[in-house]
Every structure is written in structure tokens, then in C-alpha cells.
Design a protein around this motif. Structure first.
Motif, PDB file in Angstrom:
ATOM      1  N   ILE A   7       7.208 -13.088   1.471  1.00  0.00           N
ATOM      2  CA  ILE A   7       7.987 -11.389   2.030  1.00  0.00           C
ATOM      3  C   ILE A   7       9.465 -12.075   1.590  1.00  0.00           C
ATOM      4  N   PHE A   8      10.332 -13.153   1.982  1.00  0.00           N
ATOM      5  CA  PHE A   8      11.599 -13.052   1.784  1.00  0.00           C
ATOM      6  C   PHE A   8      11.861 -12.820  -0.088  1.00  0.00           C
ATOM      7  N   VAL A   9      10.912 -13.465  -0.409  1.00  0.00           N
ATOM      8  CA  VAL A   9      10.775 -13.487  -2.346  1.00  0.00           C
ATOM      9  C   VAL A   9      10.826 -11.673  -2.548  1.00  0.00           C
ATOM     10  N   TYR A  10      10.043 -11.691  -1.906  1.00  0.00           N
ATOM     11  CA  TYR A  10       9.820 -10.338  -2.369  1.00  0.00           C
ATOM     12  C   TYR A  10      10.825  -8.732  -1.758  1.00  0.00           C
ATOM     13  N   TYR A  11      11.575  -9.078  -0.570  1.00  0.00           N
ATOM     14  CA  TYR A  11      12.192  -8.248  -0.513  1.00  0.00           C
ATOM     15  C   TYR A  11      13.425  -8.289  -1.445  1.00  0.00           C
ATOM     16  N   ASN A  12      13.985  -9.706  -1.097  1.00  0.00           N
ATOM     17  CA  ASN A  12      15.616  -9.768  -1.885  1.00  0.00           C
ATOM     18  C   ASN A  12      15.297  -9.332  -3.446  1.00  0.00           C
ATOM     19  N   TYR A  13      13.775  -9.830  -4.241  1.00  0.00           N
ATOM     20  CA  TYR A  13      13.893  -9.249  -5.788  1.00  0.00           C
ATOM     21  C   TYR A  13      13.071  -8.769  -6.531  1.00  0.00           C
ATOM     22  N   ASN A  14      12.311  -7.186  -5.245  1.00  0.00           N
ATOM     23  CA  ASN A  14      11.450  -6.777  -5.428  1.00  0.00           C
ATOM     24  C   ASN A  14      11.971  -4.875  -5.409  1.00  0.00           C
ATOM     25  N   ASN A  15      12.680  -4.471  -5.764  1.00  0.00           N
ATOM     26  CA  ASN A  15      13.456  -3.230  -5.563  1.00  0.00           C
ATOM     27  C   ASN A  15      12.154  -2.324  -5.100  1.00  0.00           C
ATOM     28  N   LYS A  16      10.955  -2.207  -5.715  1.00  0.00           N
ATOM     29  CA  LYS A  16      10.889  -1.230  -4.665  1.00  0.00           C
ATOM     30  C   LYS A  16       9.746  -1.752  -3.613  1.00  0.00           C
ATOM     31  N   TYR A  17       9.673  -3.486  -3.290  1.00  0.00           N
ATOM     32  CA  TYR A  17       8.925  -3.542  -2.460  1.00  0.00           C
ATOM     33  C   TYR A  17      10.189  -3.006  -0.980  1.00  0.00           C
ATOM     34  N   ILE A  77       0.566  -1.317  -0.543  1.00  0.00           N
ATOM     35  CA  ILE A  77      -0.186  -0.192   0.061  1.00  0.00           C
ATOM     36  C   ILE A  77       0.873   1.047  -0.080  1.00  0.00           C
ATOM     37  N   LYS A  78       2.237   1.136   0.828  1.00  0.00           N
ATOM     38  CA  LYS A  78       2.891   2.392   0.913  1.00  0.00           C
ATOM     39  C   LYS A  78       3.520   2.888  -0.650  1.00  0.00           C
ATOM     40  N   ALA A  79       3.976   1.358  -0.949  1.00  0.00           N
ATOM     41  CA  ALA A  79       4.471   1.416  -2.341  1.00  0.00           C
ATOM     42  C   ALA A  79       3.361   2.019  -3.686  1.00  0.00           C
ATOM     43  N   GLY A  80       1.923   1.513  -3.536  1.00  0.00           N
ATOM     44  CA  GLY A  80       1.540   2.351  -4.071  1.00  0.00           C
ATOM     45  C   GLY A  80       1.148   0.962  -5.183  1.00  0.00           C
ATOM     46  N   VAL A  81      -0.518   1.022  -5.012  1.00  0.00           N
ATOM     47  CA  VAL A  81      -0.691  -0.420  -6.443  1.00  0.00           C
ATOM     48  C   VAL A  81      -1.262   0.323  -7.461  1.00  0.00           C
ATOM     49  N   ARG A  82      -0.365  -0.189  -8.378  1.00  0.00           N
ATOM     50  CA  ARG A  82      -0.275   1.099  -9.593  1.00  0.00           C
ATOM     51  C   ARG A  82      -0.684  -0.350 -10.853  1.00  0.00           C
ATOM     52  N   ASP A  83       0.497  -1.013 -11.109  1.00  0.00           N
ATOM     53  CA  ASP A  83       0.544  -2.253 -11.359  1.00  0.00           C
ATOM     54  C   ASP A  83      -0.636  -3.726 -11.027  1.00  0.00           C
ATOM     55  N   SER A  84      -0.436  -3.968 -12.432  1.00  0.00           N
ATOM     56  CA  SER A  84      -1.081  -5.830 -12.220  1.00  0.00           C
ATOM     57  C   SER A  84      -0.657  -6.795 -11.158  1.00  0.00           C
ATOM     58  N   VAL A  85       1.203  -6.826 -10.519  1.00  0.00           N
ATOM     59  CA  VAL A  85       2.023  -7.578 -10.240  1.00  0.00           C
ATOM     60  C   VAL A  85       1.760  -7.195  -8.682  1.00  0.00           C
ATOM     61  N   THR A  86       1.366  -5.750  -8.517  1.00  0.00           N
ATOM     62  CA  THR A  86       1.160  -5.293  -7.264  1.00  0.00           C
ATOM     63  C   THR A  86      -0.332  -6.059  -6.522  1.00  0.00           C
ATOM     64  N   ILE A  87      -1.033  -5.856  -7.457  1.00  0.00           N
ATOM     65  CA  ILE A  87      -2.236  -5.876  -7.170  1.00  0.00           C
ATOM     66  C   ILE A  87      -2.165  -7.514  -7.290  1.00  0.00           C
ATOM     67  N   LEU A  88      -1.611  -8.113  -7.846  1.00  0.00           N
ATOM     68  CA  LEU A  88      -1.805  -9.659  -7.550  1.00  0.00           C
ATOM     69  C   LEU A  88      -1.054 -10.091  -5.765  1.00  0.00           C
ATOM     70  N   LEU A  89      -0.298  -9.647  -5.718  1.00  0.00           N
ATOM     71  CA  LEU A  89       0.784 -10.070  -4.518  1.00  0.00           C
ATOM     72  C   LEU A  89       0.021  -8.950  -3.382  1.00  0.00           C
ATOM     73  N   LEU A  90      -0.541  -8.073  -3.381  1.00  0.00           N
ATOM     74  CA  LEU A  90      -1.754  -7.612  -2.565  1.00  0.00           C
ATOM     75  C   LEU A  90      -2.355  -8.487  -2.137  1.00  0.00           C
ATOM     76  N   SER A  91      -2.448  -8.994  -3.143  1.00  0.00           N
ATOM     77  CA  SER A  91      -4.138 -10.858  -3.020  1.00  0.00           C
ATOM     78  C   SER A  91      -3.857 -11.106  -2.456  1.00  0.00           C
ATOM     79  N   LEU A  92      -2.888 -11.447  -3.078  1.00  0.00           N
ATOM     80  CA  LEU A  92      -2.134 -12.975  -1.668  1.00  0.00           C
ATOM     81  C   LEU A  92      -1.874 -13.033  -0.870  1.00  0.00           C
TER      82      LEU A  92
END
Length: 341
Positions: free
Chosen positions: A320-330, A53-68
Motif C-alpha cells: 500500500i505504501f508503494v502504491y500511494y507514493n508511486y501511483n498517481n491514480k491510486y 475498484i473506485k479508480a477503475g480497473v481499465r488496464d493490465s497493471v491495475t488488474i494485476l495489482l488488484l488481483s495481488l
């Protein structure tokens, strides 16, 4: 995924049934870690939701990861009463219950796994959409818009509820008068269990999971191949051949795309590993009726229940460990959330 299993029933089975020692070992090793995994999962998914939410839900991948993350957190919350009841059955078999133990053990089990299966559908949707965008970017890059992704997530939730209606309607709350105290107490009322569970086993424990599992393997294979192909292109020297250069450009992934694909591959791989034990024992359960509640192999069934439950809890926890290591925006939003930047 898990089929509904009452370890209390298992504990009361005649001691001459095989695999009793293995079941006690599995419970002794795995049951103590379940509360820790659930706590970590609730903490990690809450963090994921706040960060996305802080990073901004602006694309389809973020929407799916947030929903997950939201779905995984709902699963962990709803499965906690069942897990707690199983732990009490193991460590305090003579525990005096203030209410009917079936309420805590059974009532929220199927709602919990409705969300777990919903998470599976989101993961498959994520894998398939990324495959389409990476394999044929010219055709699909602009197809999965933010609005269409939201519609897809809502439809998947409706499908999850619809597919689980047979078992969501099994349990309800009723009242029973205690003959000793003459006081009415709440109890779990079961109706049409045998037929509904068979329908659920066929649809949600075998057919759909195997389709999802095979689809995810295909997605991971294709995305991994694209990552390998992109790494080879980056390592090649510049070519004077315009046709070859154009082909390389078409197949090249940007650094941002590479990180997205890497995170999707890992999320999908976690899904595959977590699903495998439950898929195997659900299939065996159909083939061999003794490998079930009330069957001769009920203790062995309980062992696989413990393993599958642990995998399910971990599947809802470790992203969470995947997102932190491979998602720069996250990672940037996470650091900002904790005032690390």
C-alpha cells in the motif's frame, strides 16, 4: 516461502538440542508483532481493493495489482489460525484446547500458502510484462490487453491450485471418540503426508521459487536500468542530430510510465527480499536432513520459520505504501475515498 513447521513439536524436543535459546528469542521478539502485521495487512489490502475498484480497473497493471491485493488478503485470512496457534504454543503451552489443535494449526496452512505462491506468480507476471513493454514497447505495448491479463490471472490461479494439490489433499476432518466423555470430537486426519510433502518441497519450495526469484532479479535489473537511462535522457540538452534525437525519443519513458515502472520495481524488490530467507532455508533443508522437523537442528529450523513467516506477512502487507507514493491514480482515488480532496 515456508515449509510446514509445528512449533509445538519443536517445543517438545529434548532440551539438549542446540539453538533452543535462539528459538525462544526469535519467538519472543517476532511472535508479538504477527497479530499487528496481520491486522495492518487486512486493513491495507481491503483499502487497496476499494481504491482500485473506485479508480477503475481499465488496464493490465491495475488488474494485476488488484488481483495481488485480493490474493494477499486471502493469504492473511487463511494463515491467521496457524499463527494464532503458534503464539498460544509459545505463551500458553498448557492451554486446554476445546478441539484438536491440529485443526487450527494445520488445516488451512497449505491453502494459505497456495494463495501466497499465487501472489508470487502474479508478481512475476507483473514484472515480466512491464519488462517486455518497457524494453520492446513497439512489440508488446498492445500485447497485454485487459482481457488477456484477466485470462492470465485466472490461469495462474489454476496453476497455483494444481501445483499444490499434493499438499492440499493431506489433511481432512475426521471424528474421534473421547474416552473420558464418550463424545465424538473433530480431529485433523493426515494421509500420505511424507510423500506429498516431498513432492511439494521439490516443486513449490525449491524449483518454482528459485525460477521466480531469478526471473524477478532480472526484471528489477532491467527496469532499473531503463529508469536510469530515462533519467539520463531527460537531463541531456536538446540535440540537433536527428538520429540521436530519434534514439532518445524511442528510449524515453513518459512521466506516467516512469511512475508505473518505479512502483513495479519496488513491488518486485519487496518480493525478492521477502523470498530470500525461505529460499535459503528450503535449500539447506534439502541438503541437510537434520535441518528439519525431527532433526537435530529442529530448533534452528524453527528460528528460520519465525523469520520467514514474518517476511511473508510483511510481503502481503506493505505494498500500500508503494502504491500511494508511486501511483498517481491510486493516490487520487485513495484521497477521494477518504474525502481528502
Amino acid at each position: 516461502m515456508l515449509n510446514q513447521t509445528s512449533l509445538k513439536t519443536s517445543m517438545k524436543t529434548d532440551s539438549d538440542l542446540p539453538y533452543l535459546r535462539e528459538l525462544n528469542i526469535a519467538l519472543g521478539v517476532l511472535a508479538p508483532v504477527w497479530p499487528a502485521i496481520i491486522f495492518l495487512g487486512l486493513l491495507s489490502n481491503t483499502t487497496n481493493i476499494l481504491v482500485f475498484i473506485k479508480a477503475g480497473v481499465r488496464d493490465s497493471v491495475t488488474i494485476l495489482l488488484l488481483s495481488l491485493s485480493i490474493s494477499d488478503m486471502c493469504f492473511l485470512i487463511l494463515i491467521t489460525p496457524t499463527v494464532s496457534t503458534n503464539i498460544i504454543f509459545h505463551y500458553k503451552p498448557r492451554w486446554v484446547w476445546a478441539l484438536d489443535h491440529s485443526i487450527t494449526h494445520n488445516l488451512l496452512y497449505w491453502p494459505a500458502f497456495t494463495f501466497y505462491d499465487y501472489s508470487s506468480y502474479i508478481s512475476v507476471f507483473l514484472g515480466v510484462t512491464r519488462c517486455a513493454c518497457v524494453a520492446m514497447p513497439l512489440h508488446f505495448k498492445s500485447t497485454f490487453t485487459k482481457r488477456r491479463t484477466v485470462v492470465g490471472v485466472v490461469c495462474l490461479f489454476c496453476f497455483a491450485v494444481l501445483f499444490h494439490l499434493p499438499v492440499l489433499t493431506i489433511f481432512s476432518i475426521g471424528w474421534r471418540k473421547d474416552p473420558v466423555t464418550n463424545v465424538s470430537i473433530p480431529v485433523a486426519v493426515v494421509s500420505g503426508r511424507q510423500t506429498m510433502v516431498k513432492i511439494n518441497d521439490l516443486l513449490n519450495r525449491n524449483t518454482l521459487p528459485w525460477i521466480s526469484f531469478i526471473t524477478m532479479i532480472g526484471c528489477v535489473a532491467l527496469l532499473s536500468f531503463k529508469l536510469f537511462q530515462a533519467s539520463k535522457i531527460r537531463s541531456l540538452p536538446a540535440s540537433g542530430d536527428k538520429a540521436a534525437a530519434k534514439s532518445d525519443h524511442d528510449n524515453k519513458l513518459s512521466p506516467k510510465d516512469v511512475h508505473v515502472v518505479q512502483s513495479v520495481v519496488l513491488v518486485c524488490s519487496i518480493f525478492i527480499i521477502a523470498q530470500l530467507p525461505a529460499l535459503l532455508y528450503s535449500t539447506v533443508r534439502v541438503v541437510n536432513p537434520e535441518f528439519d522437523q525431527g532433526g537435530r537442528l529442529v530448533k534452528l529450523f524453527g528460528v528460520f520459520f519465525c523469520i520467514s513467516l514474518t517476511c511473508s506477512l510483511l510481503n502481503a502487507t506493505v505494498n500500500i505504501f508503494v502504491y500511494y507514493n508511486y501511483n498517481n491514480k491510486y493516490r487520487s482515488a485513495f484521497r477521494a475515498l477518504l474525502n481528502l480532496t
